[in-house]
Design a protein around this motif. Sequence first.
Motif, PDB file in Angstrom:
ATOM      1  N   THR A 125       5.739  38.471 -15.571  1.00 45.14           N
ATOM      2  CA  THR A 125       5.101  39.369 -16.536  1.00 45.14           C
ATOM      3  C   THR A 125       5.563  40.804 -16.341  1.00 45.14           C
ATOM      4  O   THR A 125       5.553  41.310 -15.217  1.00 45.14           O
ATOM      5  N   PHE A 126       5.934  41.432 -17.444  1.00 46.97           N
ATOM      6  CA  PHE A 126       6.344  42.836 -17.440  1.00 46.97           C
ATOM      7  C   PHE A 126       5.491  43.626 -18.423  1.00 46.97           C
ATOM      8  O   PHE A 126       5.196  43.155 -19.517  1.00 46.97           O
ATOM      9  N   HIS A 127       5.131  44.819 -18.014  1.00 44.89           N
ATOM     10  CA  HIS A 127       4.466  45.785 -18.880  1.00 44.89           C
ATOM     11  C   HIS A 127       5.569  46.729 -19.349  1.00 44.89           C
ATOM     12  O   HIS A 127       6.345  47.230 -18.534  1.00 44.89           O
ATOM     13  N   ILE A 128       5.629  46.965 -20.644  1.00 49.24           N
ATOM     14  CA  ILE A 128       6.672  47.809 -21.235  1.00 49.24           C
ATOM     15  C   ILE A 128       5.995  48.905 -22.041  1.00 49.24           C
ATOM     16  O   ILE A 128       5.120  48.620 -22.861  1.00 49.24           O
ATOM     17  N   GLU A 129       6.400  50.153 -21.832  1.00 48.08           N
ATOM     18  CA  GLU A 129       5.908  51.261 -22.642  1.00 48.08           C
ATOM     19  C   GLU A 129       7.094  51.984 -23.248  1.00 48.08           C
ATOM     20  O   GLU A 129       8.069  52.283 -22.555  1.00 48.08           O
ATOM     21  N   VAL A 130       6.988  52.234 -24.541  1.00 51.80           N
ATOM     22  CA  VAL A 130       8.019  52.985 -25.261  1.00 51.80           C
ATOM     23  C   VAL A 130       7.340  54.014 -26.142  1.00 51.80           C
ATOM     24  O   VAL A 130       6.161  53.902 -26.461  1.00 51.80           O
ATOM     25  N   TRP A 131       8.100  55.005 -26.551  1.00 50.62           N
ATOM     26  CA  TRP A 131       7.557  55.979 -27.486  1.00 50.62           C
ATOM     27  C   TRP A 131       7.265  55.266 -28.808  1.00 50.62           C
ATOM     28  O   TRP A 131       8.006  54.376 -29.235  1.00 50.62           O
ATOM     29  N   ARG A 132       6.178  55.674 -29.440  1.00 53.01           N
ATOM     30  CA  ARG A 132       5.719  55.061 -30.684  1.00 53.01           C
ATOM     31  C   ARG A 132       6.840  55.012 -31.744  1.00 53.01           C
ATOM     32  O   ARG A 132       6.999  54.026 -32.438  1.00 53.01           O
TER      33      ARG A 132
END
Length: 176
Positions: free
Chosen positions: A143-150
């Motif tokens: 499992t990976f959590h990914i955050e990107v700019w909207r």
Amino acid sequence: MVEITEGCVLSRLPASTRLILQGRQPALQAACGALGVETVPEMLCTAEGAGGHALRVGPFELALQPTGDGLAPLEAALASVPHSLVEVSNRNVSYTLQGWQAEDILAALCPLDFSLAAFPVGMATRSILDKAGALLWRTADQTFHIEVWRSFAPYVEGQLHEVAKSISYNILTVQH
């Protein structure tokens, strides 16, 4: 939650509080203390406390994900310490990529080694997914959590789906 290929699910997470803290060791310690984290995590590592998560993404920088009261305990803890604390909640979109194909999907879009040995549970870093900046955090074995700019979210989501289709096609062609 959408299965994007056999054995891999992509989920867009609900909006939540996200902060970027920059400061010297006393500021990092104060913020971690406010989250109930005993010590500042090592570089590229994460720590969890009763009040949220601290991700060490730079020598003088933490990505913070507070729970509960959010900003108030952090602001109080940091009041007498030089620092920069910026809320980026509206800037970021978060996803979870989960399943036995997650490493391969991310590796197709990013120049990092996502094997469990090289990118263990609890590791977090900034990198790119194709051409978009991202914060990547391994929260469990698959499992990976990914955050990107909207503004990049539709592009990144599309690229994750495209790679997953390619992987699905390769599985089908190899398995006849």
